[in-house]
Design an enzyme around this catalytic site. Sequence first.
Site, PDB file in Angstrom:
ATOM      1  N   HIS A  53       0.845  -1.194   0.000  1.00  0.00           N
ATOM      2  CA  HIS A  53       0.000   0.000   0.000  1.00  0.00           C
ATOM      3  C   HIS A  53       0.888   1.254   0.000  1.00  0.00           C
ATOM      4  O   HIS A  53       0.658   2.189  -0.775  1.00  0.00           O
ATOM      5  CB  HIS A  53      -0.950  -0.010   1.199  1.00  0.00           C
ATOM      6  CG  HIS A  53      -1.754   1.245   1.341  1.00  0.00           C
ATOM      7  ND1 HIS A  53      -2.988   1.413   0.739  1.00  0.00           N
ATOM      8  CD2 HIS A  53      -1.485   2.402   1.989  1.00  0.00           C
ATOM      9  CE1 HIS A  53      -3.430   2.634   1.021  1.00  0.00           C
ATOM     10  NE2 HIS A  53      -2.551   3.250   1.782  1.00  0.00           N
ATOM     11  N   GLU A  54       1.921   1.231   0.858  1.00  0.00           N
ATOM     12  CA  GLU A  54       2.843   2.377   0.908  1.00  0.00           C
ATOM     13  C   GLU A  54       3.586   2.527  -0.414  1.00  0.00           C
ATOM     14  O   GLU A  54       3.825   3.641  -0.884  1.00  0.00           O
ATOM     15  CB  GLU A  54       3.842   2.229   2.055  1.00  0.00           C
ATOM     16  CG  GLU A  54       3.214   2.289   3.442  1.00  0.00           C
ATOM     17  CD  GLU A  54       2.316   3.503   3.635  1.00  0.00           C
ATOM     18  OE1 GLU A  54       2.720   4.613   3.258  1.00  0.00           O
ATOM     19  OE2 GLU A  54       1.196   3.331   4.137  1.00  0.00           O
ATOM     20  N   HIS A  57       1.675   4.440  -2.762  1.00  0.00           N
ATOM     21  CA  HIS A  57       1.828   5.888  -2.570  1.00  0.00           C
ATOM     22  C   HIS A  57       3.136   6.376  -3.200  1.00  0.00           C
ATOM     23  O   HIS A  57       3.192   7.461  -3.762  1.00  0.00           O
ATOM     24  CB  HIS A  57       1.837   6.237  -1.076  1.00  0.00           C
ATOM     25  CG  HIS A  57       0.476   6.185  -0.428  1.00  0.00           C
ATOM     26  ND1 HIS A  57      -0.622   6.819  -0.952  1.00  0.00           N
ATOM     27  CD2 HIS A  57       0.052   5.580   0.713  1.00  0.00           C
ATOM     28  CE1 HIS A  57      -1.674   6.609  -0.167  1.00  0.00           C
ATOM     29  NE2 HIS A  57      -1.299   5.854   0.848  1.00  0.00           N
ATOM     30  N   GLU A 105      -5.796   7.023  -1.576  1.00  0.00           N
ATOM     31  CA  GLU A 105      -5.941   5.769  -0.828  1.00  0.00           C
ATOM     32  C   GLU A 105      -6.422   4.648  -1.750  1.00  0.00           C
ATOM     33  O   GLU A 105      -5.944   3.518  -1.672  1.00  0.00           O
ATOM     34  CB  GLU A 105      -6.931   5.944   0.329  1.00  0.00           C
ATOM     35  CG  GLU A 105      -6.370   6.722   1.496  1.00  0.00           C
ATOM     36  CD  GLU A 105      -5.077   6.107   2.016  1.00  0.00           C
ATOM     37  OE1 GLU A 105      -5.143   5.088   2.701  1.00  0.00           O
ATOM     38  OE2 GLU A 105      -4.001   6.634   1.713  1.00  0.00           O
TER      39      GLU A 105
HETATM   40 ZN   LIG Z   1      -2.492   5.204   2.347  1.00  0.00          ZN
END
Ligand SMILES: [Zn+2]
Length: 168
Positions: A53-54, A57, A105
């Site tokens: 998930h990071e 980003h 997100e």
């Molecule tokens: Zn996030």
Amino acid sequence: MPDPAVRPAGLEFRASAELGANAFALPGGSVVVLDALVELAEDDAEIVAVLLHELGHVAGRHALRQMLQASAVGLAMAWYLGDFSSLLAAAPALALEARYSREFERDADNFAAETLRANGLSAGRLADMLLKLETARQSRLDGKFGAGLDYLSSHPNSEERIQRLRSQ
Ligand SMILES: [Zn+2]
């Protein structure tokens, strides 16, 4: 499609009582994972899910874009008020307290879900971890320290995210 070449500029494991179970991508592209988050995970796949998930980003350069957006608002305010010293004073806090937008997100979750699936893992593993972070946040809120700058304050909309990840 997730870019298999995406990797963080650096991966650091740190301990911090204040930041608790947390993980974040810095504007320079490094990813920091806090020890409490590692302890919260049931197995490696759950840590990998949060890391991915990071990485999502990082791939989208979200931390940098978020900071530039926040700074743009700050700059406009400073210009309007003619007060640049207050902007400079607020800059570090802005970077740490930035909340990712719903869109960022979703992008990071999609990146994580696709990469998990490509490696034979379920996107639900990230949802499992989000639930644990919710529970950890709740027990911090009940304690005397309060929630502070936890994972869910910088990565909001966890309920919506859990539902999306479970339905994938
Ligand atoms: Zn996030």
